[in-house]
Enzyme design. Structure first.
Site, PDB file in Angstrom:
ATOM      1  N   HIS A  20       7.139   6.528  -6.254  1.00 13.59           N
ATOM      2  CA  HIS A  20       6.832   7.550  -7.269  1.00 13.59           C
ATOM      3  C   HIS A  20       7.822   7.564  -8.430  1.00 13.59           C
ATOM      4  CE1 HIS A  20       3.614   9.434  -4.946  1.00 13.59           C
ATOM      5  NE2 HIS A  20       4.345   9.093  -3.892  1.00 13.59           N
ATOM      6  N   LYS A  64       0.501   3.074  -8.254  1.00 15.78           N
ATOM      7  CA  LYS A  64       0.694   4.403  -8.861  1.00 15.78           C
ATOM      8  C   LYS A  64       0.865   4.230 -10.373  1.00 15.78           C
ATOM      9  CE  LYS A  64       2.392   5.990  -4.414  1.00 15.78           C
ATOM     10  NZ  LYS A  64       1.134   6.459  -3.843  1.00 15.78           N
ATOM     11  N   SER A  85       7.328  12.848  -2.586  1.00 15.39           N
ATOM     12  CA  SER A  85       6.008  13.099  -3.168  1.00 15.39           C
ATOM     13  C   SER A  85       5.489  14.521  -2.959  1.00 15.39           C
ATOM     14  CB  SER A  85       5.004  12.098  -2.609  1.00 15.39           C
ATOM     15  OG  SER A  85       4.940  12.199  -1.213  1.00 15.39           O
TER      16      SER A  85
HETATM   17  N1  PMP Z   1       5.641   4.810  -0.200  1.00 15.43           N
HETATM   18  C1  PMP Z   1       5.490   6.039  -0.724  1.00 15.43           C
HETATM   19  C2  PMP Z   1       6.707   6.886  -0.935  1.00 15.43           C
HETATM   20  C3  PMP Z   1       4.209   6.504  -1.067  1.00 15.43           C
HETATM   21  O1  PMP Z   1       4.041   7.725  -1.571  1.00 15.43           O
HETATM   22  C4  PMP Z   1       3.095   5.661  -0.855  1.00 15.43           C
HETATM   23  C5  PMP Z   1       1.682   6.077  -1.267  1.00 15.43           C
HETATM   24  N2  PMP Z   1       1.230   7.257  -0.835  1.00 15.43           N
HETATM   25  C6  PMP Z   1       3.302   4.417  -0.294  1.00 15.43           C
HETATM   26  C7  PMP Z   1       4.581   4.010   0.017  1.00 15.43           C
HETATM   27  C8  PMP Z   1       2.141   3.512  -0.013  1.00 15.43           C
HETATM   28  O2  PMP Z   1       1.767   2.874  -1.184  1.00 15.43           O
HETATM   29  P1  PMP Z   1       0.308   2.277  -1.382  1.00 15.43           P
HETATM   30  O3  PMP Z   1      -0.595   3.409  -1.662  1.00 15.43           O
HETATM   31  O4  PMP Z   1       0.505   1.353  -2.546  1.00 15.43           O
HETATM   32  O5  PMP Z   1      -0.058   1.569  -0.139  1.00 15.43           O
END
Ligand code: PMP
Length: 395
Positions: free
Chosen positions: A214, A244, A186
């Protein structure tokens, strides 16, 4: 010596953060999330959300949620094993499995607790986990919940992964060994080298775990990074979020039937935390239906991302080695990066600065996430703002 009181401890640490410019002042949105947002009465072009397909405000999801609210009420009432599983939760899981082309799927209340749930339900004392050093915080915490040995490998460095996998296997110290990677990272928007990771995993008998938060809805005609590389039957755990591209909230694991059955009897957030509200599950189903019926939103997302990335490149910005709609604009110096983001805000563009310790020192960046819902006119306005801030700050 007396120990500091809680207030002393908090004040000291908060002051330290503020002194080092690391205190994150949270902005309050007036209204919902979309390509345009409102903060302090001002309209801003939003380049900071993961609402990749623009589904968070989509009328079809809203209608599905409204209908489900009338049918089921607001809350699920209990954890799913006791009194909370509704047909709408089951339907969501059936559709997730179909979406990911796996035998089954299990949905959780968030992507974050999904990683905590899935890793700790399977890995135990005597096991080892090989984890990419840039994996998401929820993976790190999921690993911490186990008694397995955690071995970090250098980011997307296949030589290092192979070396560590070989050493771990040949040491004879471990029972199960798992390799975990994000599908798309990310901070840089780069894609994991899944074909190589899967080959190494098969060579050293590793369990494979891909968090595609992502990549889902974005790559592989929507089905994600694993499908993008044609590896759907060679990855054990496919993790995704519903927060997302899907535009709502929640997380899931897709995989073989036995894995999902095991998670339903052993993973703690499933067993001990109240089920997702049914209207949320219904909105997620509507999003999956939209994504399955047509690739229009994904195509729009990719053409929008290409347009904006090219625009930034033409202005002379370094967008790193992104291969996805996550577009970093690498400024370098931490203070300058923060200043750049602040000035963009003043010019009507909301794009957050990401600096050390979230990324390496000297690689501060303003991160952009264009979505399918942006228009060319919005990008042009954002690029004009980038150009004038660049000139003013001498970047
Ligand atoms: N895994 C990754 C790679 C993420 O970027 C995120 C969100 N920032 C999450 C898990 C957590 O997901 P959520 O926001 O749905 O709790």
């Amino acid at each position: 010596m007396s120990s500091p009181s809680l207030t002393e401890f908090l004040q000291r640490n908060l002051e330290e953060l503020k002194k080092n410019g690391l205190f994150n002042q949270i902005n309050v949105l007036q209204g919902g999330n979309g390509p345009l947002i409102h903060i302090d009465g001002r309209e801003l072009i939003n380049l900071s959300s993961n609402n990749y397909l623009g589904l968070a405000g989509d009328e079809r999801l809203i209608q599905a949620a409204e209908k489900a609210l009338r049918k089921y009420g607001v809350g699920a009432g209990a954890v799913r094993t006791i009194n909370g599983t509704m047909d709408v939760h089951e339907e969501l899981e059936t559709k997730l499995a179909r979406f990911k082309q796996t035998e089954a799927a299990i949905a959780y209340q968030s992507g974050f607790n999904c990683n905590m749930a899935a890793i700790s339900a399977v890995m135990e004392a005597g096991d080892a986990i090989l984890s990419d050093e840039l994996n998401h915080a929820s993976i790190i915490d999921g690993c911490r919940l186990t008694k397995a040995k955690v071995i970090r490998f250098k980011h997307s460095d296949m030589e290092d992964l192979e070396k560590q996998a070989k050493a771990a296997r040949e040491s004879g110290q471990y029972n199960k060994i798992m390799v975990i990677t994000d599908g798309v990272f990310s901070m840089d928007g780069d894609i994991a080298k899944l074909p190589e990771i899967v080959e190494i995993a098969e060579r050293y008998d590793l369990i494979t775990y891909v968090d595609d938060a992502h990549g889902s809805g974005v790559l592989g005609k929507g089905a994600g990074t694993v499908k993008h590389f044609g590896l759907s039957d060679r990855v054990d755990f496919q993790i995704g979020t519903l927060s997302k591209a899907i535009g709502v909230v929640g997380g899931y694991v897709a995989g073989k039937r036995e894995l999902i059955e095991w998670l339903k009897v052993r993973s703690r957030p499933f067993l001990f935390s109240t089920a997702t509200p049914p209207a949320i599950a219904a909105a997620c189903i509507a999003a999956l239906d939209i994504m399955t019926d047509s690739a229009e939103l994904q195509e729009k997302l990719w053409s929008n991302a290409a347009y904006f990335r090219e625009g930034l490149k033409q202005l002379g910005f370094n967008t790193g080695h992104t291969a996805t709609p996550i577009i970093p604009c690498i400024i370098g110096d931490e203070v300058k990066t923060q200043q750049f983001s602040k000035e963009l805000f003043e010019a009507g563009v909301y794009a957050k600065a990401i600096v050390f310790p979230t990324v390496q020192k000297g690689t501060g960046r303003v991160r952009n996430m264009p979505t399918a819902a942006h228009t060319k006119e919005m990008f042009d306005r954002a690029l004009t703002a980038y150009e004038s801030v660049k000139k003013r700050l001498g970047v």
